[in-house]
Design a protein around this motif. Sequence first.
Motif, short mmCIF file in Angstrom:
data_model
loop_
_atom_site.label_atom_id
_atom_site.label_comp_id
_atom_site.label_asym_id
_atom_site.label_seq_id
_atom_site.Cartn_x
_atom_site.Cartn_y
_atom_site.Cartn_z
N ARG A 8 7.31 13.73 -2.18
CA ARG A 8 7.19 13.58 -1.51
C ARG A 8 6.94 12.24 -0.41
N LYS A 9 6.71 11.58 -0.37
CA LYS A 9 6.64 10.01 0.34
C LYS A 9 7.90 9.28 -0.97
N LYS A 10 7.85 9.31 -1.83
CA LYS A 10 9.11 8.09 -2.46
C LYS A 10 10.36 8.75 -2.76
N GLN A 11 10.66 10.22 -2.30
CA GLN A 11 11.81 11.10 -1.70
C GLN A 11 12.45 10.29 -0.50
N ALA A 12 11.01 10.74 0.34
CA ALA A 12 11.46 10.04 1.36
C ALA A 12 12.57 8.45 1.60
N ILE A 13 11.05 7.27 1.05
CA ILE A 13 10.92 6.42 1.23
C ILE A 13 13.39 6.61 0.27
N GLU A 14 13.41 6.78 -0.57
CA GLU A 14 14.54 6.00 -0.97
C GLU A 14 15.69 6.91 -0.25
N ALA A 15 14.85 7.50 -0.04
CA ALA A 15 16.51 8.25 1.01
C ALA A 15 17.09 7.81 2.47
N GLN A 27 0.80 -0.85 0.31
CA GLN A 27 0.09 -0.16 0.81
C GLN A 27 1.12 1.43 -0.17
N LEU A 28 2.25 1.60 0.77
CA LEU A 28 3.03 2.11 0.60
C LEU A 28 3.34 2.65 -0.76
N SER A 29 3.98 1.39 -1.09
CA SER A 29 4.18 0.89 -2.60
C SER A 29 3.65 2.14 -3.40
#
Length: 157
Positions: free
Chosen positions: A67-74, A57-59
Amino acid sequence: MTLVVGGLQVACTGEESEQIAATGLDDAALLTLLRAAQLLLPHQRLATDVYRDAMLQLSDAMTNDARKKQAIEAGLAALNESASWLDLSTEAQKSTLAALESTPFFGTVREAAISGVYRDERTWQLLGYEGEASKYGGYLHRGFDDIDWLPEFGDAQ
């Protein structure tokens, strides 16, 4: 398909694998998120699939939220900075994850884990929660009145 990284094994359907790929995450990233969710919300008897579904669900949310994607990748980069985080001991994983507690990554994963895991009926069954009571007329005569250690209404002085 079965994903195996760092001794963690999770089954995914072809559709779920495509969903993960659409976010730009690889299998190791999904397993890392899943393991982080397990450490944040440890339930020994809860099926790994519940955590997997929460992270799927998060993906899915990441595809529409930069922003969510950037936060997860970082966060994933930070976890794996010195070594593969999944290959670390549980204590080392906890320590590394705790060091990221003030980051957007930690908050995003925690929020997704809480909402995904505790909205799942498999978790409800494990914890003995019967679900929402509003469709049955509320809790007053469905669970709320199970308390046997309080005095009867009117008996208290």
